[in-house]
Design a protein around this motif. Structure first.
Motif, PDB file in Angstrom:
ATOM      1  N   ALA A  20       0.833  -1.219   0.000  1.00 10.17           N
ATOM      2  CA  ALA A  20       0.000   0.000   0.000  1.00 10.17           C
ATOM      3  C   ALA A  20       0.855   1.252   0.000  1.00 10.17           C
ATOM      4  O   ALA A  20       0.372   2.353  -0.317  1.00 10.17           O
ATOM      5  CB  ALA A  20      -0.918  -0.004   1.222  1.00 10.17           C
ATOM      6  N   ASP A  21       2.127   1.137   0.337  1.00 19.18           N
ATOM      7  CA  ASP A  21       3.034   2.286   0.377  1.00 19.18           C
ATOM      8  C   ASP A  21       3.924   2.387  -0.852  1.00 19.18           C
ATOM      9  O   ASP A  21       4.930   3.098  -0.833  1.00 19.18           O
ATOM     10  CB  ASP A  21       3.930   2.194   1.631  1.00 19.18           C
ATOM     11  CG  ASP A  21       3.128   2.364   2.916  1.00 19.18           C
ATOM     12  OD1 ASP A  21       2.087   3.047   2.865  1.00 19.18           O
ATOM     13  OD2 ASP A  21       3.548   1.796   3.938  1.00 19.18           O
ATOM     14  N   ARG A  22       3.600   1.657  -1.895  1.00 18.85           N
ATOM     15  CA  ARG A  22       4.406   1.719  -3.113  1.00 18.85           C
ATOM     16  C   ARG A  22       4.220   3.088  -3.769  1.00 18.85           C
ATOM     17  O   ARG A  22       3.232   3.774  -3.503  1.00 18.85           O
ATOM     18  CB  ARG A  22       4.018   0.615  -4.082  1.00 18.85           C
ATOM     19  CG  ARG A  22       2.614   0.725  -4.641  1.00 18.85           C
ATOM     20  CD  ARG A  22       2.293  -0.492  -5.528  1.00 18.85           C
ATOM     21  NE  ARG A  22       0.980  -0.393  -6.126  1.00 18.85           N
ATOM     22  CZ  ARG A  22      -0.155  -0.746  -5.544  1.00 18.85           C
ATOM     23  NH1 ARG A  22      -0.162  -1.195  -4.289  1.00 18.85           N
ATOM     24  NH2 ARG A  22      -1.313  -0.637  -6.184  1.00 18.85           N
ATOM     25  N   PRO A  23       5.155   3.515  -4.600  1.00 15.47           N
ATOM     26  CA  PRO A  23       5.005   4.829  -5.260  1.00 15.47           C
ATOM     27  C   PRO A  23       3.692   4.924  -6.024  1.00 15.47           C
ATOM     28  O   PRO A  23       3.232   3.954  -6.640  1.00 15.47           O
ATOM     29  CB  PRO A  23       6.208   4.877  -6.203  1.00 15.47           C
ATOM     30  CG  PRO A  23       7.211   3.966  -5.576  1.00 15.47           C
ATOM     31  CD  PRO A  23       6.408   2.867  -4.952  1.00 15.47           C
ATOM     32  N   LEU A  24       3.090   6.119  -5.978  1.00 15.59           N
ATOM     33  CA  LEU A  24       1.804   6.330  -6.648  1.00 15.59           C
ATOM     34  C   LEU A  24       2.001   6.378  -8.156  1.00 15.59           C
ATOM     35  O   LEU A  24       2.950   6.963  -8.664  1.00 15.59           O
ATOM     36  CB  LEU A  24       1.163   7.635  -6.169  1.00 15.59           C
ATOM     37  CG  LEU A  24       0.749   7.691  -4.692  1.00 15.59           C
ATOM     38  CD1 LEU A  24       0.286   9.119  -4.351  1.00 15.59           C
ATOM     39  CD2 LEU A  24      -0.358   6.678  -4.412  1.00 15.59           C
ATOM     40  N   SER A  25       1.073   5.757  -8.856  1.00 13.35           N
ATOM     41  CA  SER A  25       1.052   5.887 -10.308  1.00 13.35           C
ATOM     42  C   SER A  25       0.049   6.955 -10.736  1.00 13.35           C
ATOM     43  O   SER A  25       0.092   7.431 -11.863  1.00 13.35           O
ATOM     44  CB  SER A  25       0.687   4.539 -10.955  1.00 13.35           C
ATOM     45  OG  SER A  25      -0.579   4.096 -10.460  1.00 13.35           O
TER      46      SER A  25
ATOM     47  N   ASN B 218      -4.190  11.159  -7.867  1.00 12.22           N
ATOM     48  CA  ASN B 218      -5.590  11.339  -7.479  1.00 12.22           C
ATOM     49  C   ASN B 218      -6.185  10.072  -6.888  1.00 12.22           C
ATOM     50  O   ASN B 218      -7.316  10.102  -6.368  1.00 12.22           O
ATOM     51  CB  ASN B 218      -6.433  11.775  -8.688  1.00 12.22           C
ATOM     52  CG  ASN B 218      -6.001  13.125  -9.223  1.00 12.22           C
ATOM     53  OD1 ASN B 218      -5.666  14.024  -8.431  1.00 12.22           O
ATOM     54  ND2 ASN B 218      -6.009  13.269 -10.546  1.00 12.22           N
ATOM     55  N   THR B 219      -5.461   8.949  -6.976  1.00 14.02           N
ATOM     56  CA  THR B 219      -5.977   7.671  -6.475  1.00 14.02           C
ATOM     57  C   THR B 219      -4.968   7.079  -5.505  1.00 14.02           C
ATOM     58  O   THR B 219      -3.827   6.813  -5.890  1.00 14.02           O
ATOM     59  CB  THR B 219      -6.214   6.677  -7.635  1.00 14.02           C
ATOM     60  OG1 THR B 219      -7.081   7.294  -8.594  1.00 14.02           O
ATOM     61  CG2 THR B 219      -6.829   5.389  -7.119  1.00 14.02           C
ATOM     62  N   PRO B 220      -5.361   6.890  -4.263  1.00 13.06           N
ATOM     63  CA  PRO B 220      -4.409   6.318  -3.288  1.00 13.06           C
ATOM     64  C   PRO B 220      -4.188   4.826  -3.566  1.00 13.06           C
ATOM     65  O   PRO B 220      -5.050   4.134  -4.098  1.00 13.06           O
ATOM     66  CB  PRO B 220      -5.100   6.540  -1.945  1.00 13.06           C
ATOM     67  CG  PRO B 220      -6.552   6.588  -2.279  1.00 13.06           C
ATOM     68  CD  PRO B 220      -6.659   7.214  -3.641  1.00 13.06           C
ATOM     69  N   ASN B 221      -3.012   4.343  -3.190  1.00 11.82           N
ATOM     70  CA  ASN B 221      -2.705   2.916  -3.332  1.00 11.82           C
ATOM     71  C   ASN B 221      -3.351   2.115  -2.208  1.00 11.82           C
ATOM     72  O   ASN B 221      -3.508   2.606  -1.084  1.00 11.82           O
ATOM     73  CB  ASN B 221      -1.194   2.678  -3.300  1.00 11.82           C
ATOM     74  CG  ASN B 221      -0.530   3.117  -4.595  1.00 11.82           C
ATOM     75  OD1 ASN B 221      -1.166   3.122  -5.648  1.00 11.82           O
ATOM     76  ND2 ASN B 221       0.745   3.499  -4.522  1.00 11.82           N
ATOM     77  N   THR B 222      -3.696   0.928  -2.505  1.00 11.48           N
ATOM     78  CA  THR B 222      -4.193  -0.008  -1.500  1.00 11.48           C
ATOM     79  C   THR B 222      -3.430  -1.308  -1.636  1.00 11.48           C
ATOM     80  O   THR B 222      -2.846  -1.610  -2.682  1.00 11.48           O
ATOM     81  CB  THR B 222      -5.695  -0.276  -1.695  1.00 11.48           C
ATOM     82  OG1 THR B 222      -5.908  -0.823  -3.003  1.00 11.48           O
ATOM     83  CG2 THR B 222      -6.501   1.007  -1.519  1.00 11.48           C
ATOM     84  N   SER B 223      -3.438  -2.072  -0.591  1.00 13.33           N
ATOM     85  CA  SER B 223      -2.794  -3.380  -0.604  1.00 13.33           C
ATOM     86  C   SER B 223      -3.759  -4.414  -1.158  1.00 13.33           C
ATOM     87  O   SER B 223      -4.924  -4.465  -0.735  1.00 13.33           O
ATOM     88  CB  SER B 223      -2.356  -3.764   0.815  1.00 13.33           C
ATOM     89  OG  SER B 223      -1.759  -5.033   0.815  1.00 13.33           O
ATOM     90  N   VAL B 224      -3.284  -5.198  -2.104  1.00 11.47           N
ATOM     91  CA  VAL B 224      -4.123  -6.213  -2.760  1.00 11.47           C
ATOM     92  C   VAL B 224      -3.429  -7.571  -2.664  1.00 11.47           C
ATOM     93  O   VAL B 224      -2.234  -7.691  -2.923  1.00 11.47           O
ATOM     94  CB  VAL B 224      -4.388  -5.857  -4.229  1.00 11.47           C
ATOM     95  CG1 VAL B 224      -5.225  -6.930  -4.900  1.00 11.47           C
ATOM     96  CG2 VAL B 224      -5.077  -4.502  -4.329  1.00 11.47           C
ATOM     97  N   ILE B 225      -4.183  -8.569  -2.301  1.00  9.23           N
ATOM     98  CA  ILE B 225      -3.705  -9.959  -2.323  1.00  9.23           C
ATOM     99  C   ILE B 225      -4.431 -10.668  -3.451  1.00  9.23           C
ATOM    100  O   ILE B 225      -5.675 -10.657  -3.503  1.00  9.23           O
ATOM    101  CB  ILE B 225      -3.966 -10.664  -0.985  1.00  9.23           C
ATOM    102  CG1 ILE B 225      -3.217  -9.954   0.151  1.00  9.23           C
ATOM    103  CG2 ILE B 225      -3.556 -12.129  -1.060  1.00  9.23           C
ATOM    104  CD1 ILE B 225      -3.498 -10.539   1.520  1.00  9.23           C
TER     105      ILE B 225
END
Length: 475
Positions: free
Chosen positions: A119-124, A127-134
């Motif tokens: 979830a803390d990876r650089p933003l692409s 306007n959209t926050p990153n989330t952790s996905v499994i």
């Protein structure tokens, strides 16, 4: 599906056609220093070709059933031939590896993974926050890759590997010739030793009888102690020579055992006193050695392989092009792996060209050229050595034939002198010293006659080997 012709397709087709070209020199066998004719004495004649020309089983020319059986055993069980055959198999396998580059490589791949993104990876997207996905990842695909041989690199590699395989086959034939020639030479020397042992045994028997006669006379006071000591010394010296010859015979027998693949302690050849006749050999023209000697064929094929390496090295000056393709699917659930949305494919062309390598390519080309010059020198030297070996064999045969004639005259004369000396001694006309000298002279001349006959047989084997045995390049 309808395939439409396009400029790209036409360009690709043109590139495939250009693949028929190959950089580097095309191989041509160079000239070799070949004599016009042999220097021979009367009796030698060339075969062109003849029914009596040497065939594959050349040792049968000696008409010796025991030698024939030993040769078959050596070719079947000798470890030398096992090693040579393994080298041929390796070279053929390498040639198949090189030839496989003419065809595309088709493969299949499949895999699965389960991963968690950060979830803390650089933003692409700010306007959209990153989330952790499994999630799961299932994939399967077919792959194709192919190198377009535009400038003949693959072709030259295959050409060189093919020449190396042919070189290994010629090496095999040369090993076979060397093995059979060594076995024949050892066998004939062993038979010569049998004949020498027989001469010594007969001489020792005569000397022992003479010693008994002198001992009896000495006891009666009719012979001096000097006569007795002289005869005892001569008899002991002959016994010493006989012991050494028996040891020499055992060594040749052990050597033959190794050549036929049998442990030396388990191998024995019975004594055979049959006289082997020196066979007649039909000569081939000097130029025929280029086709009849497997070692020359080996050197020539090495030269062809070295020539191909020049083309391989030069191909580095030109770009290499490759085709690649992939067809498969990728999904996050196994049940969706082969669904239409999971389908993926790719096709592409890649090209690489060296711009600067600090002279590496040029150095490789120079190295390949120097390797070819070395192979060329080895080839021409092989031809010169072949000419020398044949001419040496011809000269030696003439010299040995003349020497045998002279040795037989000397041995016969010494035999008659021994008989006269023995009669003179028994009649009291001369001392035993004359008999001792006559006995030793006869023994030396008779052994020399036997040795010269054996040397001529061995020289015949060497001459046959120098002529290439029964092998021919077109076989």
């Amino acid at each position: 599906m309808i395939l439409r012709r396009s400029p790209a397709f036409a360009s690709l087709l043109a590139l495939l056609i250009l693949g028929g070209c190959a950089v580097g020199p095309d191989y041509q066998r160079p000239d070799a220093p070949v004599a016009q004719a042999w220097k021979t004495e009367a009796g030698w004649q060339a075969s062109n070709p003849r029914d009596d020309e040497l065939k594959g089983a050349w040792w049968k020319i000696f008409d010796d059933a025991e030698l024939n059986a030993l040769q078959e055993q050596a070719l079947k069980n000798g470890q030398t031939m096992v090693i040579a055959q393994a080298r041929v198999d390796q070279a053929r396998a390498q040639a198949n590896v090189a030839n496989s580059s003419f065809f595309p490589r088709i493969g299949a791949q499949a895999g699965t993974a389960r991963n968690r993104t950060s979830a803390d990876r650089p933003l692409s997207n700010y306007n959209t926050p990153n989330t952790s996905v499994i999630q799961n990842d299932f994939n399967a695909a077919f792959t194709v890759s192919y190198e377009l041989d535009l400038f003949g690199r693959v072709r030259r590699q295959a050409e060189g590997a093919g020449a190396t395989a042919q070189q290994a086959q010629a090496d095999f034939e040369n090993t076979r010739l060397v093995l059979t020639a060594e076995l024949a030479a050892d066998y004939l020397v062993l038979r010569q030793t049998d004949a020498e042992i027989d001469v010594l045994q007969q001489t020792l028997g005569a000397q022992t009888k003479a010693l008994d006669f002198i001992s009896a006379r000495h006891e009666l006071g009719a012979a001096s102690g000097l006569d007795l000591n002289q005869q005892q010394g001569l008899t002991a010296a002959t016994q010493t020579q006989l012991t050494l010859l028996r040891d020499q015979r055992a060594r040749y027998q052990n050597a033959i055992a190794t050549l036929v693949g049998v442990p030396a302690p388990d191998f024995k050849l019975p004594v055979n006193l049959a006289v082997t006749t020196v066979p007649a050999i039909s000569l081939t023209a000097p130029a025929a050695l280029l086709e009849r000697r497997p070692d020359i064929a080996t050197a020539e094929r090495a030269m062809a392989a070295a020539n191909a390496q020049i083309g391989v090295a030069r191909s580095a000056y030109f770009p290499s092009l490759g085709l690649s393709g992939l067809y498969g699917s990728d999904a996050n659930q196994l049940s969706n792996l082969f669904s239409a949305p999971a389908l993926l494919w790719s096709i592409g062309v890649s090209a690489t060209q060296t711009i600067f390598d600090g002279g590496r390519t040029k150095a490789n080309v120079d190295f390949a050229k120097a390797g070819y010059q070395q192979a060329l020198g080895n080839y021409r030297q092989s031809v010169l050595v072949a000419m020398q070996e044949v001419q040496d064999g011809l000269n030696s045969d003439v010299a040995l034939a003349q020497a045998i004639t002279s040795a037989k005259v000397a041995a016969d004369s010494a035999d008659r002198s021994l008989g006269l000396s023995t009669d003179r001694y028994q009649s009291g006309i001369t001392t035993n010293l004359e008999v001792v000298v006559a006995q030793q002279t006869f023994l030396n001349y008779k052994r020399q006659e036997v040795q010269l006959h054996g040397q001529r047989l061995v020289n015949t084997v060497k001459l046959i080997k120098a002529l290439g045995g029964g092998w021919h390049a077109h076989e």
